[in-house]
Design an enzyme around this catalytic site. Structure first.
Site, PDB file in Angstrom:
ATOM      1  CG  ASP A  53     -51.173 -46.601   1.709  1.00  0.00           C
ATOM      2  OD1 ASP A  53     -51.524 -45.463   1.567  1.00  0.00           O
ATOM      3  OD2 ASP A  53     -51.099 -47.363   0.412  1.00  0.00           O
ATOM      4  N   GLY A 102     -48.304 -50.421   0.894  1.00  0.00           N
ATOM      5  CA  GLY A 102     -48.456 -51.931   0.825  1.00  0.00           C
ATOM      6  C   GLY A 102     -47.963 -52.534  -0.313  1.00  0.00           C
ATOM      7  CB  ILE A 142     -48.480 -53.577  -8.334  1.00  0.00           C
ATOM      8  CG1 ILE A 142     -47.101 -54.096  -9.332  1.00  0.00           C
ATOM      9  CG2 ILE A 142     -49.751 -54.575  -8.447  1.00  0.00           C
ATOM     10  CD1 ILE A 142     -46.704 -55.395  -8.933  1.00  0.00           C
ATOM     11  CG  MET A 176     -58.247 -53.976  -4.281  1.00  0.00           C
ATOM     12  SD  MET A 176     -58.072 -52.173  -4.910  1.00  0.00           S
ATOM     13  CE  MET A 176     -56.713 -52.408  -5.909  1.00  0.00           C
ATOM     14  CG  ASP A 182     -43.977 -52.690  -6.726  1.00  0.00           C
ATOM     15  OD1 ASP A 182     -42.691 -53.327  -6.509  1.00  0.00           O
ATOM     16  OD2 ASP A 182     -44.362 -51.932  -7.335  1.00  0.00           O
ATOM     17  CE  LYS A 189     -55.370 -44.408  -0.995  1.00  0.00           C
ATOM     18  NZ  LYS A 189     -55.342 -44.027  -2.523  1.00  0.00           N
TER      19      LYS A 189
HETATM   20  N1  SAH Z   1     -49.766 -52.412  -3.834  1.00  0.00           N
HETATM   21  C1  SAH Z   1     -50.244 -53.682  -3.459  1.00  0.00           C
HETATM   22  C2  SAH Z   1     -51.612 -53.786  -3.884  1.00  0.00           C
HETATM   23  C3  SAH Z   1     -52.494 -52.573  -3.326  1.00  0.00           C
HETATM   24  S1  SAH Z   1     -54.226 -52.925  -3.916  1.00  0.00           S
HETATM   25  C4  SAH Z   1     -49.464 -54.858  -3.594  1.00  0.00           C
HETATM   26  O1  SAH Z   1     -48.329 -54.581  -4.556  1.00  0.00           O
HETATM   27  O2  SAH Z   1     -49.641 -55.817  -2.999  1.00  0.00           O
HETATM   28  C5  SAH Z   1     -54.962 -53.883  -2.306  1.00  0.00           C
HETATM   29  C6  SAH Z   1     -55.074 -55.243  -2.605  1.00  0.00           C
HETATM   30  O3  SAH Z   1     -53.861 -56.074  -2.504  1.00  0.00           O
HETATM   31  C7  SAH Z   1     -55.858 -55.893  -1.613  1.00  0.00           C
HETATM   32  O4  SAH Z   1     -57.324 -55.662  -1.737  1.00  0.00           O
HETATM   33  C8  SAH Z   1     -55.767 -57.161  -1.754  1.00  0.00           C
HETATM   34  O5  SAH Z   1     -56.429 -57.700  -2.929  1.00  0.00           O
HETATM   35  C9  SAH Z   1     -54.329 -57.179  -2.145  1.00  0.00           C
HETATM   36  N2  SAH Z   1     -53.275 -57.234  -1.004  1.00  0.00           N
HETATM   37  C10 SAH Z   1     -52.587 -56.537  -0.174  1.00  0.00           C
HETATM   38  N3  SAH Z   1     -51.938 -57.050   0.790  1.00  0.00           N
HETATM   39  C11 SAH Z   1     -52.314 -58.448   1.082  1.00  0.00           C
HETATM   40  C12 SAH Z   1     -51.917 -59.250   1.918  1.00  0.00           C
HETATM   41  N4  SAH Z   1     -51.158 -59.123   2.742  1.00  0.00           N
HETATM   42  N5  SAH Z   1     -52.711 -60.568   1.478  1.00  0.00           N
HETATM   43  C13 SAH Z   1     -53.640 -60.680   0.415  1.00  0.00           C
HETATM   44  N6  SAH Z   1     -54.065 -59.785  -0.321  1.00  0.00           N
HETATM   45  C14 SAH Z   1     -53.185 -58.611  -0.111  1.00  0.00           C
END
Ligand code: SAH
Length: 272
Positions: free
Chosen positions: A40, A93, A98, A176, A95, A62
């Site tokens: 991703d 990215g 989530i 998000m 987990d 995405k």
């Molecule tokens: N699966 C991911 C979340 C995916 S949804 C997890 O567990 O973290 C994508 C959202 O995650 C982004 O819009 C933001 O709100 C958050 N996010 C992901 N990586 C981030 C980071 N390094 N710093 C801050 N927010 C992050």
């Protein structure tokens, strides 16, 4: 001993928030054992550097509003790679379980009889709290941690149960949520949460360009508008995330936007 990844199987692997040191050891081994890696846009560059040059790598990136491949296409690509006998790693990215569309990929593999497993990762909420030096829960004050996404489809209203979410004994971790910051603060205050409730915004948590903004609920959208750029950002709201005088261990940018943006005090980035 069985191989970590058998041919014709898929692993959904949590890549964590970006810093490659926050990857699990298992994730690192899986990346090293893959024939093909789908990843991703939020997978950190340092994590991608771990993929050997001989391994096929496919971006299915995405980012909000800029979907380069739709979910069906991604499922299809993964299934086809596995059916071709490859050891497939699907890097996501944070987990994978989530807000990661994991179920669609689990179901697609199941429909084709492809074994698929999950390797968890550090989610953005944990990384953001760690970067800011705060806890997500607080004994006696924040007994609940609620993970929500404030992403609404283009043109749709953000429909959330605000009465339920406006709980002074909870910490809200909003994924998000940048675009919806104004609605989030308005609706929570309307539903009874104090405008003074501490709020924290962390952009690019764990990465060198991380930005941390300490603010409060009623200033949330001003703080997002004034201090946050185009990176992924997590919003944390609740008593537990009140700023603490910690000495950061990473060079980074920290802002305080507590009273009003005019009184904002910029703390110079620390370097170790
Ligand atoms: N699966 C991911 C979340 C995916 S949804 C997890 O567990 O973290 C994508 C959202 O995650 C982004 O819009 C933001 O709100 C958050 N996010 C992901 N990586 C981030 C980071 N390094 N710093 C801050 N927010 C992050």
């Amino acid at each position: 001993m069985p191989e970590l990844i058998e041919p014709r199987t898929v692993w959904l692997v949590g890549a964590g928030p970006g810093d490659p040191d926050l990857l699990t050891r298992k994730a690192e081994k899986l990346i090293g054992a893959a024939d093909i890696v789908f990843y991703d846009a939020l997978v950190g560059p340092g994590v991608l550097d771990m993929i050997a040059a001989s391994v096929e790598r496919i971006s299915v990136g995405k980012r909000s509003g800029r979907h380069s491949k739709d979910q069906c296409t991604i499922c299809d690509l993964i299934v086809r790679a596995a059916l071709a006998g490859k050891r497939v790693v699907r890097l996501k990215g944070g987990d994978p379980a989530i807000f990661g569309r994991a179920t669609e990929e689990l179901n697609a593999c199941a429909r084709h009889g492809i074994p698929i497993k999950i390797c968890p990762g550090i989610t953005a909420a944990s990384a953001a709290a760690a970067s800011a030096g705060v806890s997500l829960t607080l004994r006696g004050e924040a007994r609940k941690l609620t993970f929500i996404t404030a992403h609404a489809r283009a043109g749709e209203r953000l429909e959330l149960d605000w009465t339920h979410l406006a709980d002074p004994e909870a910490t809200l971790a909003i994924y998000m949520g940048k675009a919806a910051a104004h609605a989030v603060s308005n609706e929570l205050v309307k539903a009874g949460l104090s405008p003074n409730t501490p709020a924290l915004i962390v952009e690019n948590a764990s990465l060198p360009n991380e930005r941390i903004v300490h603010t409060r609920l009623d200033l949330l959208s001003i703080a997002v508008g004034g201090k946050i750029r185009s990176g992924p950002a997590l919003l944390l709201i609740g008593a537990a995330v009140a700023s603490k005088p910690v000495r950061p261990t990473l060079p980074r940018t920290v802002f305080f936007a507590r009273e009003a943006m005019v009184n904002e005090r910029q703390v110079p980035a620390f370097t170790t």
